[in-house]
Design an enzyme around this catalytic site. Structure first.
Site, PDB file in Angstrom:
ATOM      1  N   ASP A 102       0.840  -1.203   0.000  1.00 17.04           N
ATOM      2  CA  ASP A 102       0.000   0.000   0.000  1.00 17.04           C
ATOM      3  C   ASP A 102       0.874   1.251   0.000  1.00 17.04           C
ATOM      4  O   ASP A 102       2.034   1.202   0.420  1.00 17.04           O
ATOM      5  CB  ASP A 102      -0.880   0.032   1.258  1.00 17.04           C
ATOM      6  CG  ASP A 102      -1.853  -1.140   1.302  1.00 17.04           C
ATOM      7  OD1 ASP A 102      -2.154  -1.704   0.237  1.00 17.04           O
ATOM      8  OD2 ASP A 102      -2.289  -1.483   2.418  1.00 17.04           O
TER       9      ASP A 102
HETATM   10  N1  URA Z   1      -1.185  -6.012   3.805  1.00 19.59           N
HETATM   11  C1  URA Z   1      -1.672  -4.753   3.850  1.00 19.59           C
HETATM   12  O1  URA Z   1      -2.713  -4.508   4.463  1.00 19.59           O
HETATM   13  N2  URA Z   1      -1.018  -3.792   3.192  1.00 19.59           N
HETATM   14  C2  URA Z   1       0.153  -3.993   2.541  1.00 19.59           C
HETATM   15  O2  URA Z   1       0.733  -3.052   1.997  1.00 19.59           O
HETATM   16  C3  URA Z   1       0.667  -5.292   2.508  1.00 19.59           C
HETATM   17  C4  URA Z   1      -0.034  -6.291   3.153  1.00 19.59           C
END
Ligand code: URA
Length: 249
Positions: free
Chosen positions: A111
């Site tokens: 993310d």
């Molecule tokens: N899980 C998440 O919630 N976000 C990420 O960036 C990676 C794994």
């Protein structure tokens, strides 16, 4: 880690396009203008064949070395998107300023507000194997959460969590990360998951009524984030790291 070409001769325009020197038509144009040299001699025929292992190619006086595959470990910073192009934000590929190839991509997504380990390569076959749902490659995250987890959390993660939309996750392993990793308010955990659903870690903690306020990927399969890399820094994979990744997936 970069692998040289072992595939024999290839067209000059393809060589330059693969190395990110421009589109085929831009390369043809550069050739017509005498900006390309092969072994020091101006080459106007962009479609001629060269041997990347033996011929020296330059564009505007800058020598361009061929790499079949490139592999970089990036410590992804916050605010950068896991994509190859984006109209709004900088992309993880743009952070790899030493890259030779123009076709690098991130293996999977973190993310925008997640930090940590991201493999950047142009090796589609390795990426496919690492991301395949059948392979269950381990992904280890440091998660800092607001508040405190329920006392049976470890057990609940170990059984697999039902997310808010009803999706059942595979079993995951929860460990306390220790006080040094925890901020003043909240607590830090290491969570190992074996799949890669959208926002999976955040949603797993949400299912236990806890909000993730900081997330960092520590490892993926055998590949561990080099703690010497600060957010935004990267380095090529070592031969050993690449060999272990290829062996284990
Ligand atoms: N899980 C998440 O919630 N976000 C990420 O960036 C990676 C794994």
């Amino acid at each position: 880690m970069t692998t040289e070409n072992r595939g024999g001769a290839m067209r000059l325009d393809r060589f330059l396009a693969e190395m990110g020197a421009g589109t085929r038509s831009q390369i043809r144009d550069a050739a017509k203008k005498g900006r390309i040299r092969v072994n020091g001699v101006v080459e106007k025929r962009a479609d001629r064949r060269i041997d990347p292992a033996a011929d020296a190619v330059s564009l505007d006086g800058r020598e361009i070395a061929y790499a079949r595959f490139e592999y970089y470990m990036l410590n992804k910073p916050q605010g950068v998107v896991s994509a190859t192009e984006d109209n709004l934000h900088r992309t993880v590929v743009e952070l790899i300023t030493d890259r030779r190839r123009g076709d690098l991509f991130p293996v999977g997504r973190l993310d925008i507000d997640t930090e940590g380990l991201l493999l950047i390569t142009n090796d589609g076959d390795l990426a496919h194997r690492l991301l395949s749902p059948k392979k269950h490659v381990d992904k280890r995250y440091l998660a800092v959460i607001e508040g405190t987890l329920p006392s049976d959390s470890r057990q609940r993660f170990a059984e697999g969590i039902v997310l808010s939309d009803g999706t059942q996750t595979m079993p995951a392993e929860l460990e306390e990360a220790g006080d040094s990793a925890a901020p003043e308010t909240g607590s830090a955990y290491i969570l190992t998951i074996h799949e890669g659903k959208f926002h999976q870690v955040k949603r797993m903690f949400e299912a236990l009524d806890c909000r993730v306020v900081y997330l960092k990927r520590m490892s993926m399969g055998s590949l561990r984030l080099d703690e010497k890399l600060r957010p935004g820094e990267y380095r090529p994979l070592t031969e050993t790291e690449l060999a272990m990744l290829q062996e284990n997936c």
